[in-house]
Design an enzyme around this catalytic site. Structure first.
Site, short mmCIF file in Angstrom:
data_model
loop_
_atom_site.label_atom_id
_atom_site.label_comp_id
_atom_site.label_asym_id
_atom_site.label_seq_id
_atom_site.Cartn_x
_atom_site.Cartn_y
_atom_site.Cartn_z
N GLY A 9 -10.62 -12.53 7.52
CA GLY A 9 -11.98 -12.50 6.98
C GLY A 9 -12.25 -11.42 5.96
N GLU A 22 -5.34 -11.35 11.02
CA GLU A 22 -4.90 -12.60 10.39
C GLU A 22 -5.48 -12.78 8.99
OE1 GLU A 22 -4.57 -15.26 14.45
OE2 GLU A 22 -6.48 -15.28 13.38
N PRO A 23 -5.05 -11.97 8.03
CA PRO A 23 -5.58 -12.13 6.68
C PRO A 23 -5.03 -13.36 5.97
CG PRO A 23 -3.84 -10.48 6.70
CD PRO A 23 -4.04 -10.90 8.14
N ARG A 66 -7.19 -15.12 2.81
CA ARG A 66 -7.78 -14.97 1.47
C ARG A 66 -7.38 -13.66 0.80
NH1 ARG A 66 -12.59 -17.47 0.32
NH2 ARG A 66 -12.94 -17.63 2.56
N TYR A 99 -19.20 -25.17 -0.54
CA TYR A 99 -20.12 -24.10 -0.15
C TYR A 99 -20.57 -23.19 -1.30
CZ TYR A 99 -15.45 -22.83 1.76
OH TYR A 99 -14.11 -22.69 2.00
N CYS A 143 -16.01 -38.39 -10.16
CA CYS A 143 -17.23 -39.18 -10.23
C CYS A 143 -18.26 -38.68 -9.20
CB CYS A 143 -16.85 -40.63 -9.96
SG CYS A 143 -18.16 -41.74 -10.40
N TYR A 150 -7.65 -21.27 -0.37
CA TYR A 150 -8.48 -22.43 0.00
C TYR A 150 -8.75 -23.35 -1.19
CZ TYR A 150 -9.00 -19.46 4.06
OH TYR A 150 -8.74 -18.67 5.15
C1 LIG Z 1 -8.59 -18.07 13.19
C2 LIG Z 1 -8.58 -17.64 11.78
N1 LIG Z 1 -7.82 -16.58 11.43
C3 LIG Z 1 -7.75 -16.18 10.15
C4 LIG Z 1 -8.45 -16.81 9.16
C5 LIG Z 1 -8.31 -16.31 7.75
O1 LIG Z 1 -9.48 -15.88 7.20
P1 LIG Z 1 -9.47 -15.22 5.73
O2 LIG Z 1 -8.76 -16.16 4.85
O3 LIG Z 1 -10.91 -15.10 5.39
O4 LIG Z 1 -8.77 -13.91 5.86
C6 LIG Z 1 -9.27 -17.90 9.47
C7 LIG Z 1 -10.03 -18.58 8.43
O5 LIG Z 1 -10.77 -19.49 8.61
C8 LIG Z 1 -9.33 -18.33 10.83
O6 LIG Z 1 -10.08 -19.38 11.19
#
Ligand SMILES: Cc1ncc(COP(=O)(O)O)c(C=O)c1O
Length: 435
Positions: free
Chosen positions: A248, A290-291, A293, A334, A361, A390
């Site tokens: 996140g 868990e990065p 983005r 979004y 379209c 994404y």
């Molecule tokens: C469980 C989990 N971990 C990690 C992420 C990665 O998030 P970000 O790409 O924002 O770092 C997500 C994104 O939806 C997620 O659902």
């Protein structure tokens, strides 16, 4: 447009990335084209590896493959020693094909099927994140039948409202992810899981949302989650050893985005974790993040060809390109915002306010609602920055548009890592009624 990593204007007045001229890339590989700056990806990975470290517990950087995944990227992640978050049997298949070490896989998903769980068990993934009670029952049955010891984390919802778009908040009280830490049954559930003979309940997981700028949301997650670990222990006697705090970490897309420096955010998280774990005398000896983005987003740029320009009767000016919501559905999904530049006129000043729209379209097929651009002409190459996350992973074949190619660039070299889809790819699963 803000330039990231190795992006620069070269002597020909073109945008170059990784020392490679993007106009030459567009000619060689066609457009739309995803260009990934490998050097910047590696730099981001290094920041996570070096700054999210502690002498008090083991840390794991688990790359969230939903942000961007293909075989070459998977191999890069293996090489760098990261773990990987997968969400479906398809992710598992790609990981397997790339030779990803299965013990480094964290298997996610809020709606896993029996066949996906079976595949995860067959492959021997490192840890399965159990999202809900029904999934626990499925996994309990499967592991008993197979007599296969399996490590699990429990996805909990700590009820933290991260300040981000509501579609990417994942931890509000009514989110579909995880089981709430406020649910009156939650502690019984831990006791039940702990009694399952083939499930080893190692810890808990949360992911409070995506594109979060303030460290306060992450630090609040650390406090709430460590407090909950202590409660699980006092209410049930189950001693948890792993804490997974999800991803996140926010990145810059457009002016006004002001994410705090990643390294500082990670330092603050480590300091708070060490303090909370020690103060609460927890058994936590492993912390995962868990990065997704924050590793790939700013490293990706999409190149498009300008196919037409138009000024509507109302005076709105459009620059129409050869891609759109098929290669980047985020603006339509979004209201995501982006910056762009005409890549073959880098030194020209932006003089026109335009809307960059795609070829599909749909009126909502807009890539940039309003931006100042250099005067664009048909045939120019438009580059949109920060499209590494994404986009390719969310791309579609709407209007039978073929998915775009991906190139990695580094040190003046370009490497095609995903080919553009062929026409044949569009019909490869169709069965001909005449046949
Ligand atoms: C469980 C989990 N971990 C990690 C992420 C990665 O998030 P970000 O790409 O924002 O770092 C997500 C994104 O939806 C997620 O659902």
């Amino acid at each position: 447009m803000r330039l990231f990593g190795t992006m620069a204007a070269n002597e020909e007045n073109h945008l170059s990335i990784g020392g490679v001229d993007t106009i030459a890339l567009a000619k060689k590989h066609g457009t739309p084209l995803y260009v990934m700056d490998q050097g910047l990806i590696e730099e981001n990975i290094e920041t996570f590896l070096h700054r999210f470290q502690s002498e008090k517990f083991v840390t794991n950087i688990v790359y969230a493959s939903k942000a961007f995944l293909n075989l070459a990227f998977c191999r890069l992640i293996v090489e760098k020693g990261l773990s990987m978050d997968t969400l479906s049997d398809g992710d598992l298949y790609i990981a397997k094909r790339a030779g990803f070490p299965m013990e480094r896989i964290v298997m996610h998903g809020n709606s896993k099927s029996i066949s996906e769980l079976t595949m995860a068990l067959d492959l021997g993934v490192g840890v399965i994140v159990v999202d809900n009670h029904d999934e626990f029952e499925k996994l309990d049955r499967l592991t008993r039948a197979r007599k296969q010891m399996t490590r699990i984390l429990v996805r909990v919802n700590p009820g933290i409202e991260a300040h981000t778009h509501e579609y990417i908040q994942t931890s509000t009280y009514s989110s579909k992810f995880g089981e709430s830490i406020f649910d009156p049954n939650i502690f019984n559930w831990f006791t039940e899981m702990d009694a399952a003979p083939y499930l080893q309940v190692e810890g808990i997981h949360c992911h409070i949302g995506s594109q979060i700028f303030e460290s306060s949301s992450f630090l609040q997650a650390v406090r709430v989650m460590t407090e909950f670990v202590a409660k699980v222990e006092s209410e049930t006697g189950v001693r948890l050893t792993t804490l997974n705090l999800g991803g996140g970490f926010g990145v810059y897309y457009t002016e006004g985005d002001d994410p705090i420096a990643l390294g500082n955010m990670l330092d603050a998280m480590i300091a708070t974790l060490e303090e909370e774990i020690a103060d609460r005398k927890l058994g936590i000896n492993r912390v995962m993040i868990e990065p997704g983005r924050s590793i790939v987003c700013n490293a990706g740029t999409t190149l498009y060809t300008v196919e037409a320009r138009k000024t509507t009767y109302s005076g709105k000016r459009y620059v129409l390109v050869d891609g759109g919501m098929t290669d980047n559905p985020r603006p339509a999904l979004y209201q995501a915002v982006y910056e762009g530049v005409i890549a073959n006129r880098m030194n020209d000043a932006p003089t026109e306010e335009v809307c960059v729209a795609g070829k599909c379209c749909e009126s909502g097929d807009v890539l940039i609602q309003s931006t100042m651009l250099q005067a664009a002409q048909v045939g120019d190459v438009l580059a949109i920055a920060s499209t590494g996350a994404y986009t390719y992973s969310m791309s579609s074949n709407y209007n039978s548009v073929r998915r775009a190619a991906v190139v990695m660039v580094k040190d003046g070299q370009d490497r095609l890592v995903t080919k553009r889809e062929s026409f044949e790819d569009l019909i490869r699963n169709d069965l001909d009624l005449e046949a």
